[in-house]
Design a protein around this motif. Structure first.
Motif, short mmCIF file in Angstrom:
data_model
loop_
_atom_site.label_atom_id
_atom_site.label_comp_id
_atom_site.label_asym_id
_atom_site.label_seq_id
_atom_site.Cartn_x
_atom_site.Cartn_y
_atom_site.Cartn_z
N TYR A 49 0.84 -1.19 0.00
CA TYR A 49 0.00 0.00 0.00
C TYR A 49 0.88 1.24 0.00
CZ TYR A 49 -3.58 -3.37 1.01
OH TYR A 49 -4.42 -4.45 0.93
N THR A 64 -17.90 5.82 3.74
CA THR A 64 -17.98 5.33 2.36
C THR A 64 -18.09 6.49 1.38
OG1 THR A 64 -19.00 3.28 3.11
CG2 THR A 64 -19.30 3.85 0.79
N ARG A 77 -6.74 4.07 -5.36
CA ARG A 77 -7.75 3.03 -5.12
C ARG A 77 -7.74 2.77 -3.62
NH1 ARG A 77 -5.22 1.38 -9.67
NH2 ARG A 77 -6.51 1.35 -11.53
N THR A 78 -8.92 2.72 -3.01
CA THR A 78 -8.99 2.64 -1.55
C THR A 78 -9.60 1.34 -1.06
OG1 THR A 78 -11.15 3.71 -1.46
CG2 THR A 78 -9.21 5.15 -1.36
N GLN A 79 -9.26 1.03 0.17
CA GLN A 79 -9.86 -0.08 0.91
C GLN A 79 -10.09 0.44 2.33
OE1 GLN A 79 -7.42 -3.60 1.00
NE2 GLN A 79 -8.92 -4.76 2.16
N LEU A 81 -11.10 -0.20 6.31
CA LEU A 81 -11.12 -1.20 7.37
C LEU A 81 -11.70 -0.59 8.64
CD1 LEU A 81 -7.43 -2.40 6.92
CD2 LEU A 81 -9.47 -3.46 5.95
#
Length: 97
Positions: A49, A64, A77-79, A81
């Motif tokens: 990352y 979100t 690009r994201t994730q 948690l």
């Protein structure tokens, strides 16, 4: 408030414009603040990352919305948690079967 960790990887566009990354982070923090999200820490990382950010947000929907807004710019690009402290996780795991 809930805590979230966002992991990000640069897109081709994001790495091509890497010199603007600090400015983009400042803009992201301003957008987050308008949504009622607190940016606790921003880290640029090496490895799988490129960025890790720690947030306090009112709820999943608000977090979100920020992630989608970041992604729509095309640089990262994201994730997301969700993250829990020891005090927060204890009652959750106590209900586990």
């Amino acid at each position: 408030m809930a805590t979230y960790i966002m992991l990000g990887t640069f897109t081709d566009q994001g790495i091509h414009n890497i010199k603007d990354t600090a400015q983009r982070a400042n803009a992201m923090q301003a957008a987050a603040k308008k949504m009622g999200i607190t940016v606790k820490d921003v880290y640029w990382t090496l490895g799988q990352y490129d960025i890790a950010v720690v947030y306090d947000a009112p709820d999943d929907a608000t977090m979100t919305t920020l992630a989608l807004s970041i992604g729509a710019q095309g640089n990262v690009r994201t994730q997301i948690l969700p993250a829990f402290t020891e005090k927060e996780i204890a009652p959750i795991v106590s209900k586990a079967v």
